[in-house]
Design an enzyme around this catalytic site. Structure first.
Site, PDB file in Angstrom:
ATOM      1  N   GLY A  80       0.835  -1.189   0.000  1.00  0.00           N
ATOM      2  CA  GLY A  80       0.000   0.000   0.000  1.00  0.00           C
ATOM      3  C   GLY A  80       0.868   1.237   0.000  1.00  0.00           C
ATOM      4  O   GLY A  80       2.074   1.177  -0.263  1.00  0.00           O
ATOM      5  N   GLY A  82       3.314   3.457   1.067  1.00  0.00           N
ATOM      6  CA  GLY A  82       4.369   3.521   2.064  1.00  0.00           C
ATOM      7  C   GLY A  82       4.540   2.283   2.912  1.00  0.00           C
ATOM      8  O   GLY A  82       5.247   2.334   3.918  1.00  0.00           O
ATOM      9  N   ILE A  84       4.074  -2.397   3.505  1.00  0.00           N
ATOM     10  CA  ILE A  84       3.748  -3.758   3.105  1.00  0.00           C
ATOM     11  C   ILE A  84       2.458  -4.189   3.796  1.00  0.00           C
ATOM     12  O   ILE A  84       2.230  -3.882   4.961  1.00  0.00           O
ATOM     13  CB  ILE A  84       4.890  -4.723   3.495  1.00  0.00           C
ATOM     14  CG1 ILE A  84       6.196  -4.325   2.798  1.00  0.00           C
ATOM     15  CG2 ILE A  84       4.523  -6.166   3.154  1.00  0.00           C
ATOM     16  CD1 ILE A  84       6.144  -4.457   1.295  1.00  0.00           C
ATOM     17  N   ASP A 193      -6.687   8.728  -5.234  1.00  0.00           N
ATOM     18  CA  ASP A 193      -6.007   7.570  -5.822  1.00  0.00           C
ATOM     19  C   ASP A 193      -7.003   6.444  -6.097  1.00  0.00           C
ATOM     20  O   ASP A 193      -6.736   5.275  -5.808  1.00  0.00           O
ATOM     21  CB  ASP A 193      -4.890   7.088  -4.900  1.00  0.00           C
ATOM     22  CG  ASP A 193      -3.813   6.298  -5.641  1.00  0.00           C
ATOM     23  OD1 ASP A 193      -3.777   6.385  -6.893  1.00  0.00           O
ATOM     24  OD2 ASP A 193      -3.009   5.613  -4.990  1.00  0.00           O
TER      25      ASP A 193
END
EC number: 2.7.12.2
Length: 355
Positions: A80, A82, A84, A193
């Protein structure tokens, strides 16, 4: 088009120097940033008005604060903003979670994104937003304990089926729009996003929005932003060109995602079929070229009109999430008793886990 510079130059900056994580730690090992405090006991927000009298706003979803000792690591399931993401199981009750771990040795811009994500997750409770059960800080890592969506993302589904039929698209799109309506009008958040990998699905046919690492909170529903963040493929023209933008930028992104699901490819195609020379060339195409549309000979008039209502270069011409929920394309299938479970149950899950 080959060799041309982007229509408007992007202002790219050198990554900031990393800030020692000790700057944000108290003597007790609590991560602190402004009004946010995070340690092994969980998350606490302190309002600026009552900074001398901290008041906990602990999450109420779980009765007992989780720690790393409670969780069994199964496998990595993704990355994701910044960090894991791992699939984990609660050792004592067997519940599966998605555990997002974010290292904190840290650039200022990344730190701000993490803090923003924590605050949004803390405040967000909606059926169409992936639930953050808890968060805690442990050994230099911030962990978010997230709802596990066992059928993966919309990107996983597209890889298997290539295209999704209109009735299922209407059901899927309605759920995402309800999530966006909540974010835009109740939380005053621009997601920034929206893309297939940030729309997750579970075995019940529920579709939920995830990943708030680059989201922006506005002071009101009339506010605008002017920063350049998010995945460029699905970015609205006004964001690429450096103009101010608002909630309508999420609508553009959703329109591209839904059109991609319908036609089986990303809606922008390079000239001469040679592939994009660079991502700058794609950005230039999004800014300069007419917006893509759904082929009228392959799709219903309602679907074509819906896509057009989302993918307008002028944000003022785009419909809002509220307006799109009342669009004829969405209304067309509301009384058909359609269930996305029919679609997701016919597909291979991204992984087989015995609970």
């Amino acid at each position: 088009m080959r060799g041309k510079k982007p229509h408007k130059e992007l202002k790219l900056s050198v990554p900031a120097q990393e800030t020692p994580v000790d700057k944000f730690l108290t003597a007790s090992g609590t991560f602190k940033d402004g009004e946010l405090r995070l340690n092994q006991r969980g998350l606490q927000l302190i309002s600026e008005e009552t900074a001398d009298e901290p008041q906990s706003t602990n999450l109420k979803v779980e009765d007992v604060q989780l720690s790393m000792d409670d969780l069994e690591m199964i496998q990595v399931i993704g990355k994701g903003s910044g960090g894991i993401v791992q699939l984990v199981r609660h050792k004592w009750v067997g519940t599966l979670y998605a555990l997002k771990g974010i290292q904190m040795n840290i650039q200022e811009a990344v730190r701000k994104q993490i803090v923003q994500e924590l605050k949004i997750n803390q405040a967000t409770q909606n059926a169409h937003i992936v639930l953050c059960h808890q968060s805690f800080y442990h050994n230099g890592v911030i962990y978010l304990v997230l709802e596990y969506m066992d059928r993966g993302s919309l990107a996983d589904i597209i890889k298997q089926v290539k295209t999704i039929l209109e009735p299922y698209l209407a059901v899927l799109c309605k759920q995402v729009l309800e999530g966006l309506l909540y974010l835009h009008h109740e939380r005053h958040v621009i997601h920034r996003d929206i893309k297939p990998s940030n729309l997750l699905v579970n075995r019940k046919g529920e579709v939920k929005i995830t990943d708030f690492g680059v989201s922006a909170v506005l002071a009101s529903s009339m506010g605008q932003r002017d920063t350049f963040v998010g995945t460029y493929n699905y970015m609205a023209p006004e964001r690429i060109s450096g103009s101010s933008y608002d909630y309508k930028s999420d609508i553009w992104s959703l329109g591209l995602v839904i059109l991609e699901c319908a036609i089986g490819r990303f809606p922008y195609i390079p000239s001469e079929g040679e592939g994009w020379l660079s991502f700058y060339e794609l950005l230039e195409a999004i800014v300069d070229q007419p917006p893509p549309s759904a082929p009228a000979d392959q799709f219903s008039p309602e679907f074509c009109a819906f896509i057009s209502s989302c993918i307008q270069k002028d944000p003022a011409e785009r419909m809002s999430a509220s307006e799109l929920l009342n669009h004829p394309f969405i209304k067309k299938f509301e009384d058909k008793d359609l269930d996305l479970r029919i679609l997701v149950e016919s597909l291979e899950p991204p992984m087989n886990i015995s609970e």
